[in-house]
Design an enzyme around this catalytic site. Sequence first.
Site, PDB file in Angstrom:
ATOM      1  N   CYS A  18       0.838  -1.206   0.000  1.00 14.37           N
ATOM      2  CA  CYS A  18       0.000   0.000   0.000  1.00 14.37           C
ATOM      3  C   CYS A  18       0.869   1.251   0.000  1.00 14.37           C
ATOM      4  CB  CYS A  18      -0.925  -0.029   1.225  1.00 14.37           C
ATOM      5  SG  CYS A  18      -1.971   1.417   1.344  1.00 14.37           S
TER       6      CYS A  18
ATOM      7  N   CYS B 241      -0.438   4.157   2.120  1.00 16.52           N
ATOM      8  CA  CYS B 241      -0.290   3.930   3.577  1.00 16.52           C
ATOM      9  C   CYS B 241       1.164   4.157   4.008  1.00 16.52           C
ATOM     10  CB  CYS B 241      -0.650   2.506   3.978  1.00 16.52           C
ATOM     11  SG  CYS B 241      -2.174   1.875   3.314  1.00 16.52           S
ATOM     12  N   ASP B 242       2.108   3.607   3.252  1.00 23.77           N
ATOM     13  CA  ASP B 242       3.485   3.501   3.735  1.00 23.77           C
ATOM     14  C   ASP B 242       4.492   4.377   2.985  1.00 23.77           C
ATOM     15  OD1 ASP B 242       2.578   1.600   5.542  1.00 23.77           O
ATOM     16  OD2 ASP B 242       2.937  -0.062   4.163  1.00 23.77           O
TER      17      ASP B 242
END
Length: 302
Positions: A130, A133-134
């Site tokens: 992701c 997300c990261d």
Amino acid sequence: MYDIIIIGAGPAGMTAAIYARRAARSVLVLEAVNYGGQILNTPDIENYPAEAHISGYDFSAKLYEQAKGLGAEFIFEKAVGIENGNGKKTVVTVKNSYEAKAVILATGSASRKLGLEDEEKLVGKGVSYCATCDGNFYRKKVVAVVGGGNTALEDALYLSDLAEKVYLIHRRDSFRGEEANVSRLAARDNVEFIYNSNVTKLISDKRLRAVEVTNKIDGSVRTVELNGLFVAVGRIPENRNFADLVRLDDAGYVQAGEDCHTSCDGIFVAGDNRTKTLRQLVTAAADGAMAATEAVKYISNN
Ligand code: NAP
């Protein structure tokens, strides 16, 4: 008989439980593995409103306590099918069956894995599924994205704004995703395409530090030093067990609009297993709220 059975205790399912309990409906949440779903894999959530930093584990635990505190019942059994008839839905699990007036499918989707040795062990230590997300953890670092669909292209664009260098590794000589994104990527100085190639090995100490990339045409192997590998080779929605009741799209997602109504009356869908363009924690929670509200309306009207 329960008012609402929710299948899946990820953010979508647990948010649906909160909304349904606050509407004074009896709620059973069925979960195959553990509450939290995919978000459990995220070490640090930084993009959920009003939570600047929280681990996926803590977020899931808070959500679970909130839903349970409001009176939602949780049973950890995998749902394997739904029977629809006589004004009720019967959800069949591996052990039992449970009846409800309405059902919410919140089964999510799983990232397709590359299937490499140590891949699972390195999640959160250089391997991610992701980028939104990261990606922030890789500012000014070197990363690679694997895949050739729109997710891989968009991930590479997103990461090229943050990282020093982005390799885009695809197994063919042309991308499946939109040409407009390919052109945008090609115009960026810090993006390098590696075509006709597969990642064949993850090289790590405590964290990922390089990948071995094998060219499919000539068999040559190169080592790419990097800090992060973003795997974007498609997702697998967890809808197989319900395909006889609700309409799925070609990729296996339950077809439904923002109102979360499926093709079957009284069955609703929430979260990553629904057709949608942005699969994020915040959109999963939004779906949960919507699906529960619609399920409550359905019960009142029937
Ligand atoms: P996808 O379109 O299925 O693409 C997956 C990519 O991964 C393909 O290029 C595929 O290669 C490659 N791949 C699959 N298995 C692999 C493996 N084991 N090793 C290496 N490569 C592998 O998946 P997606 O990109 O996640 O997109 C899913 C759907 O969501 C698509 O319909 C997409 O258009 C849509 N989407 C839309 C948006 C948007 O509208 N903004 C954004 C993201 C995604 P091949 O090409 O060789 O098969």
